[in-house]
Scaffold this motif. Structure first.
Motif, PDB file in Angstrom:
ATOM      1  N   LEU A 167       6.722 -30.774  40.960  1.00  0.00           N
ATOM      2  CA  LEU A 167       7.176 -30.197  42.226  1.00  0.00           C
ATOM      3  C   LEU A 167       8.585 -30.662  42.585  1.00  0.00           C
ATOM      4  O   LEU A 167       9.428 -29.864  43.012  1.00  0.00           O
ATOM      5  CB  LEU A 167       6.199 -30.567  43.347  1.00  0.00           C
ATOM      6  CG  LEU A 167       4.853 -29.827  43.369  1.00  0.00           C
ATOM      7  CD1 LEU A 167       3.936 -30.435  44.426  1.00  0.00           C
ATOM      8  CD2 LEU A 167       5.064 -28.345  43.648  1.00  0.00           C
ATOM      9  N   LEU A 168       8.846 -31.953  42.430  1.00  0.00           N
ATOM     10  CA  LEU A 168      10.175 -32.480  42.749  1.00  0.00           C
ATOM     11  C   LEU A 168      11.238 -31.862  41.845  1.00  0.00           C
ATOM     12  O   LEU A 168      12.330 -31.483  42.301  1.00  0.00           O
ATOM     13  CB  LEU A 168      10.178 -34.002  42.615  1.00  0.00           C
ATOM     14  CG  LEU A 168       9.372 -34.774  43.662  1.00  0.00           C
ATOM     15  CD1 LEU A 168       9.330 -36.263  43.306  1.00  0.00           C
ATOM     16  CD2 LEU A 168       9.980 -34.588  45.047  1.00  0.00           C
ATOM     17  N   ALA A 169      10.934 -31.751  40.568  1.00  0.00           N
ATOM     18  CA  ALA A 169      11.912 -31.211  39.626  1.00  0.00           C
ATOM     19  C   ALA A 169      12.182 -29.738  39.882  1.00  0.00           C
ATOM     20  O   ALA A 169      13.337 -29.289  39.902  1.00  0.00           O
ATOM     21  CB  ALA A 169      11.414 -31.415  38.196  1.00  0.00           C
ATOM     22  N   ARG A 170      11.134 -28.952  40.091  1.00  0.00           N
ATOM     23  CA  ARG A 170      11.330 -27.512  40.319  1.00  0.00           C
ATOM     24  C   ARG A 170      11.963 -27.241  41.679  1.00  0.00           C
ATOM     25  O   ARG A 170      12.754 -26.299  41.826  1.00  0.00           O
ATOM     26  CB  ARG A 170       9.997 -26.773  40.230  1.00  0.00           C
ATOM     27  CG  ARG A 170       9.398 -26.713  38.837  1.00  0.00           C
ATOM     28  CD  ARG A 170      10.281 -25.966  37.848  1.00  0.00           C
ATOM     29  NE  ARG A 170      11.322 -26.780  37.271  1.00  0.00           N
ATOM     30  CZ  ARG A 170      12.452 -26.326  36.762  1.00  0.00           C
ATOM     31  NH1 ARG A 170      12.736 -25.055  36.783  1.00  0.00           N
ATOM     32  NH2 ARG A 170      13.347 -27.147  36.243  1.00  0.00           N
ATOM     33  N   GLY A 171      11.643 -28.051  42.676  1.00  0.00           N
ATOM     34  CA  GLY A 171      12.297 -27.894  43.975  1.00  0.00           C
ATOM     35  C   GLY A 171      13.792 -28.154  43.890  1.00  0.00           C
ATOM     36  O   GLY A 171      14.605 -27.442  44.497  1.00  0.00           O
ATOM     37  N   GLY A 172      14.187 -29.162  43.113  1.00  0.00           N
ATOM     38  CA  GLY A 172      15.605 -29.421  42.916  1.00  0.00           C
ATOM     39  C   GLY A 172      16.298 -28.302  42.177  1.00  0.00           C
ATOM     40  O   GLY A 172      17.467 -27.975  42.433  1.00  0.00           O
ATOM     41  N   ALA A 173      15.583 -27.649  41.255  1.00  0.00           N
ATOM     42  CA  ALA A 173      16.179 -26.549  40.502  1.00  0.00           C
ATOM     43  C   ALA A 173      16.494 -25.357  41.385  1.00  0.00           C
ATOM     44  O   ALA A 173      17.444 -24.609  41.126  1.00  0.00           O
ATOM     45  CB  ALA A 173      15.248 -26.129  39.360  1.00  0.00           C
ATOM     46  N   VAL A 174      15.709 -25.154  42.442  1.00  0.00           N
ATOM     47  CA  VAL A 174      16.011 -24.069  43.385  1.00  0.00           C
ATOM     48  C   VAL A 174      17.409 -24.245  43.970  1.00  0.00           C
ATOM     49  O   VAL A 174      18.197 -23.297  44.066  1.00  0.00           O
ATOM     50  CB  VAL A 174      14.963 -24.027  44.517  1.00  0.00           C
ATOM     51  CG1 VAL A 174      15.351 -22.988  45.566  1.00  0.00           C
ATOM     52  CG2 VAL A 174      13.579 -23.714  43.959  1.00  0.00           C
ATOM     53  N   VAL A 175      17.732 -25.471  44.335  1.00  0.00           N
ATOM     54  CA  VAL A 175      19.051 -25.770  44.899  1.00  0.00           C
ATOM     55  C   VAL A 175      20.154 -25.518  43.870  1.00  0.00           C
ATOM     56  O   VAL A 175      21.219 -24.964  44.188  1.00  0.00           O
ATOM     57  CB  VAL A 175      19.106 -27.227  45.401  1.00  0.00           C
ATOM     58  CG1 VAL A 175      20.482 -27.567  45.951  1.00  0.00           C
ATOM     59  CG2 VAL A 175      18.032 -27.468  46.461  1.00  0.00           C
ATOM     60  N   VAL A 176      19.907 -25.888  42.623  1.00  0.00           N
ATOM     61  CA  VAL A 176      20.900 -25.701  41.561  1.00  0.00           C
ATOM     62  C   VAL A 176      21.227 -24.227  41.379  1.00  0.00           C
ATOM     63  O   VAL A 176      22.399 -23.826  41.316  1.00  0.00           O
ATOM     64  CB  VAL A 176      20.395 -26.315  40.245  1.00  0.00           C
ATOM     65  CG1 VAL A 176      21.303 -25.918  39.084  1.00  0.00           C
ATOM     66  CG2 VAL A 176      20.332 -27.834  40.355  1.00  0.00           C
ATOM     67  N   PHE A 177      20.207 -23.386  41.288  1.00  0.00           N
ATOM     68  CA  PHE A 177      20.452 -21.961  41.051  1.00  0.00           C
ATOM     69  C   PHE A 177      21.091 -21.288  42.264  1.00  0.00           C
ATOM     70  O   PHE A 177      21.889 -20.353  42.123  1.00  0.00           O
ATOM     71  CB  PHE A 177      19.151 -21.265  40.671  1.00  0.00           C
ATOM     72  CG  PHE A 177      18.614 -21.696  39.341  1.00  0.00           C
ATOM     73  CD1 PHE A 177      19.396 -21.638  38.206  1.00  0.00           C
ATOM     74  CD2 PHE A 177      17.321 -22.197  39.226  1.00  0.00           C
ATOM     75  CE1 PHE A 177      18.912 -22.043  36.972  1.00  0.00           C
ATOM     76  CE2 PHE A 177      16.823 -22.605  38.000  1.00  0.00           C
ATOM     77  CZ  PHE A 177      17.622 -22.529  36.875  1.00  0.00           C
TER      78      PHE A 177
END
Length: 452
Positions: free
Chosen positions: A104-114
């Motif tokens: 969850l932490l990793a995928r949530g951070g990826a939202v910000v990146v994209f």
């Protein structure tokens, strides 16, 4: 060639029977039996569809800004260290915290990146450094989430269904590789790059929400008294002392370095076809078609006797396909055929490699060896991207493809010839835990258990 499978009646009596057509069909038992795996499967499918958009968007944007295949390949180099850090850290963290929370932490951070990539693409002159920074951060996050995902799967489906779960997850990757790039090419021409990145951010957000429905997955093992470096060092010692595992990693390098030419596709399609979108999308999507066919008919990979030999053939097949692409790059349909053949050979090779790796690795080392394997499979293509980009700059894209294909074939056969443990390896032999418990492997199998 006639495939056979072996009835596992005993270690001493092996009855071979002709393979039935039904044995090739993918097993969907994990989807029927596990609610959590259904959420994980859906999350993975949405995620890879979104990531398929950026598979085209990132290299195309860098090519448009720099007009250099070397700069396109540099994205892979920028990703190398972050991906290594993320994968190795993920292997340690997945044994020390709730694996669902880590994903969850990793995928949530990826939202910000994209989202940041989408905003950067909207400005009049996008910043190249923003692309590189976002790619690097996303590599760390991907390393964390993918390693945690592999560690979480046994708890979700049970060890009896691991191979079926692996095939299903491979299928989602191939669907994403087909649909995502195909949509990305047309979407870029119609709406522009910001939409590609924006849709990827939205897909990643949906993925995060689906993962939240999975039950908590607290750590179930590991040695908390060990430092992270000590844990990683234990995995490296096992690889160094086991010629089969070392051979598996080396033969994978042959494919990743010499037979993954995706970074030169923007230059190749523009030079040959004058196209910057639709045909480029087809080039990126074609390997996924062959890979999906291979995944759907992969039942035989767990039943043949000489697993290591089939692995060597599949790996060399990747080189043959790349060389064929170089020779036919000026003709669209033959080129797409060889790209599909590359995807089929690579997927078959990956299934065999992963199965042998897990079969011959003791349980207490599965996490660390998996993280090392994942790190290698992500770093080697980055090296290959630079290699093929430089070769294309010196000799042209077509010549670079032919040379890379030949080197892949030669390297694969050399590794198989040098490492007898790999060449003679079989999934029908006792696994690593049985060997450690004192049950000997059949004579002549060449298996090494040193380092276990």
């Amino acid at each position: 060639m006639r495939l056979t499978y072996i009835l596992p009646t005993s270690t001493s009596t092996r009855k071979e029977m002709p393979m039935r057509l039904g044995d090739l069909v993918i097993d969907v038992t994990p989807l029927r039996a596990s609610r959590d795996f259904r959420f994980l499967f859906a999350a993975r499918l949405v995620s890879v569809l979104g990531l398929g958009l950026t598979l085209v968007a990132l290299p195309l944007q860098v090519w448009q800004l720099t007009r250099s295949s070397w700069q396109v390949g540099l994205i892979g180099v920028v990703n190398m260290v972050p991906m290594l850090v993320g994968t190795l850290a993920g292997g340690v963290l997945a044994d020390r915290m709730d694996r669902r929370r880590l994903i969850l932490l990793a995928r949530g951070g990826a939202v910000v990146v994209f989202a940041a990539l989408a905003l950067n693409a909207m400005v009049d002159t996008p910043y190249l450094w923003v692309i590189y920074v976002c790619a690097a951060v996303n590599s760390i996050l991907n390393g964390l989430s993918v390693t945690a995902l592999m560690a979480a799967t046994p708890a979700l489906v049970g060890r009896a269904h691991l191979s079926a779960a692996g095939a299903l997850m491979a299928l989602t990757a191939q669907l994403g590789a087909i649909i995502g790039p195909s949509v990305a090419g047309g979407l870029t021409e119609l709406a522009g790059l910001p939409w590609n990145y924006g849709l990827t951010a939205a897909a990643t957000l949906v993925t995060t929400c689906l993962i939240a429905f999975i039950r908590p997955l607290p750590r179930t093992g590991g040695r908390p008294h060990e430092s992270p470096l000590q844990s990683i060092a234990g995995g490296l010692r096992f690889v160094a002392g086991n010629r089969l595992i070392a051979g598996l990693l080396l033969i994978d390098v042959c494919v990743a370095v010499f037979a993954m030419p995706f970074v030169i596709f923007p230059e190749l399609t523009e030079r040959v076809y004058g196209d910057g979108g639709t045909i480029l999308g087809l080039f990126y999507a074609a390997p996924g078609v062959g890979a999906m066919v291979a995944a759907l008919t992969s039942g035989w990979t767990g039943t043949v006797r000489h697993t290591g030999r089939y692995l060597a053939i599949a790996t060399a097949g990747c080189g043959v396909a790349v060389a064929g692409l170089g020779l036919t790059s000026a003709h669209l349909w033959p080129a797409l055929f060889f790209l599909a053949a590359l995807g089929a050979a690579d997927t078959t090779s990956e299934i065999l490699r992963r199965s042998l790796l897990q079969h011959h690795t003791p349980d207490h080392l599965q996490g660390r060896i998996s993280s090392l394997w994942l790190a290698q499979t992500n770093i080697s293509p980055a090296v290959g991207g630079i290699e093929v980009g430089l070769a294309a700059r010196v000799a042209g894209p077509a010549t670079a493809l032919v040379a890379g294909g030949v080197l892949c074939v030669v390297g694969s056969l050399a590794v198989a010839g040098t490492f007898r443990d790999l060449r003679d390896a079989s999934l029908r032999d006792p696994n690593a835990e049985q060997v450690r418990a004192g049950r000997p492997a059949p004579a002549g199998d060449g298996q090494s258990s040193s380092g276990a």
